[in-house]
Scaffold this motif. Structure first.
Motif, short mmCIF file in Angstrom:
data_model
loop_
_atom_site.label_atom_id
_atom_site.label_comp_id
_atom_site.label_asym_id
_atom_site.label_seq_id
_atom_site.Cartn_x
_atom_site.Cartn_y
_atom_site.Cartn_z
N PRO A 1 61.81 39.97 53.95
CA PRO A 1 62.41 39.69 52.64
C PRO A 1 62.71 38.21 52.41
N ALA A 2 62.87 37.44 53.48
CA ALA A 2 63.15 36.02 53.30
C ALA A 2 61.89 35.24 52.92
N GLN A 3 60.74 35.71 53.38
CA GLN A 3 59.49 34.99 53.11
C GLN A 3 58.74 35.52 51.90
N PHE A 4 58.89 36.78 51.61
CA PHE A 4 58.13 37.41 50.53
C PHE A 4 59.11 37.93 49.50
N GLY A 5 59.05 37.39 48.30
CA GLY A 5 60.02 37.79 47.29
C GLY A 5 59.39 38.11 45.96
N ILE A 6 60.22 38.06 44.96
CA ILE A 6 59.83 38.46 43.61
C ILE A 6 58.79 37.51 43.03
N LEU A 7 58.94 36.21 43.25
CA LEU A 7 58.01 35.25 42.67
C LEU A 7 56.61 35.41 43.25
N LEU A 8 56.51 35.58 44.55
CA LEU A 8 55.20 35.78 45.17
C LEU A 8 54.58 37.10 44.72
N ALA A 9 55.38 38.14 44.59
CA ALA A 9 54.87 39.42 44.10
C ALA A 9 54.38 39.28 42.66
N TRP A 10 55.09 38.52 41.85
CA TRP A 10 54.67 38.29 40.47
C TRP A 10 53.34 37.54 40.43
N CYS A 11 53.20 36.53 41.27
CA CYS A 11 51.95 35.76 41.33
C CYS A 11 50.78 36.64 41.77
N LEU A 12 51.01 37.51 42.75
CA LEU A 12 49.96 38.42 43.20
C LEU A 12 49.61 39.43 42.11
N GLY A 13 50.60 39.89 41.39
CA GLY A 13 50.35 40.80 40.27
C GLY A 13 49.55 40.12 39.17
N LEU A 14 49.83 38.85 38.94
CA LEU A 14 49.07 38.08 37.95
C LEU A 14 47.62 37.93 38.40
N LEU A 15 47.42 37.69 39.68
CA LEU A 15 46.06 37.62 40.23
C LEU A 15 45.35 38.96 40.09
N LEU A 16 46.06 40.05 40.30
CA LEU A 16 45.47 41.38 40.12
C LEU A 16 45.12 41.62 38.65
N ASP A 17 45.95 41.13 37.74
CA ASP A 17 45.62 41.23 36.31
C ASP A 17 44.30 40.54 36.00
N VAL A 18 44.11 39.38 36.57
CA VAL A 18 42.87 38.63 36.35
C VAL A 18 41.68 39.37 36.96
N LEU A 19 41.86 39.88 38.18
CA LEU A 19 40.77 40.58 38.87
C LEU A 19 40.38 41.88 38.17
N GLU A 20 41.36 42.61 37.66
CA GLU A 20 41.09 43.89 37.01
C GLU A 20 40.83 43.75 35.52
N ALA A 21 40.98 42.55 34.98
CA ALA A 21 40.79 42.28 33.55
C ALA A 21 41.73 43.14 32.69
N THR A 22 42.96 43.29 33.16
CA THR A 22 43.98 43.97 32.37
C THR A 22 44.76 42.91 31.60
N PRO A 23 45.52 43.31 30.59
CA PRO A 23 46.32 42.32 29.86
C PRO A 23 47.21 41.53 30.81
N LEU A 24 47.21 40.23 30.62
CA LEU A 24 47.91 39.33 31.53
C LEU A 24 49.41 39.62 31.56
N GLY A 25 49.91 39.84 32.74
CA GLY A 25 51.34 40.06 32.95
C GLY A 25 51.73 41.50 33.20
N VAL A 26 50.83 42.44 32.97
CA VAL A 26 51.18 43.85 33.15
C VAL A 26 51.44 44.15 34.62
N ASN A 27 50.47 43.88 35.47
CA ASN A 27 50.66 44.12 36.91
C ASN A 27 51.65 43.13 37.50
N ALA A 28 51.72 41.94 36.95
CA ALA A 28 52.68 40.95 37.44
C ALA A 28 54.11 41.46 37.29
N LEU A 29 54.41 41.99 36.13
CA LEU A 29 55.74 42.54 35.90
C LEU A 29 56.02 43.73 36.81
#
Length: 158
Positions: A49-77
């Motif tokens: 929990p000290a190394q992996f938090g909300i911001l990194l999860a949001w960035c990975l979700g944003l990357l998944l949005d780009v990879l899946e071509a879903t509306p930007l921010g859906v998986n990030a949120l």
């Protein structure tokens, strides 16, 4: 709880989960594909929990949005919400036996899937029903394998 985090295992697990999220899957079973990135967000937020938090999860979700071509921010949120919820309960989660952890994986990734489904419905998707919860169930079923495998890799390489 793991005291030393192996960053190569961390990076490879995230990369593999992103690849598996967009990899080919039989069309008849596509709705049963586990939520791979959600599993990794759950695991790494739970174990580090000290190394992996909300911001990194949001960035990975944003990357998944780009990879899946879903509306930007859906998986990030949704990923940020999963990370937040795991951070909220990670102290109690450590004491849970594996079957209860599987239930928590199902609940939190189910919330993830519900949020993504709700936003897609607001944006005009036309798939109704509760079929969107299958990835949460399959993710919960493979959680013991993922958890034990990553724990062992992390101990050996960490």
């Amino acid at each position: 709880m793991l005291s030393v985090i192996s960053y190569p295992v961390f990076a490879l697990s995230i990369l593999l989960s992103l690849v598996l999220s967009i990899s080919l899957f039989p069309v008849n079973y596509l709705e049963f594909r586990p939520e791979w990135l959600g599993l990794m967000v759950f695991y790494w937020t739970f174990r580090a929990p000290a190394q992996f938090g909300i911001l990194l999860a949001w960035c990975l979700g944003l990357l998944l949005d780009v990879l899946e071509a879903t509306p930007l921010g859906v998986n990030a949120l949704a990923m940020a919400l999963v990370a937040f919820l795991v951070l909220t309960i990670h102290q109690r989660l450590r004491m849970f036996p594996l079957p209860q952890q599987c239930l928590m994986v199902f609940l939190l990734l189910g919330i993830n899937q519900m949020l993504v489904h709700f936003i897609k419905q607001l944006l005009g998707a036309d798939n109704a029903g509760f079929g969107y919860l299958w990835p949460a169930l399959t993710s919960a079923l493979i959680w013991p394998v993922v958890c034990v495998l990553l724990d062992n890799l992390n101990r050996k390489l960490g």
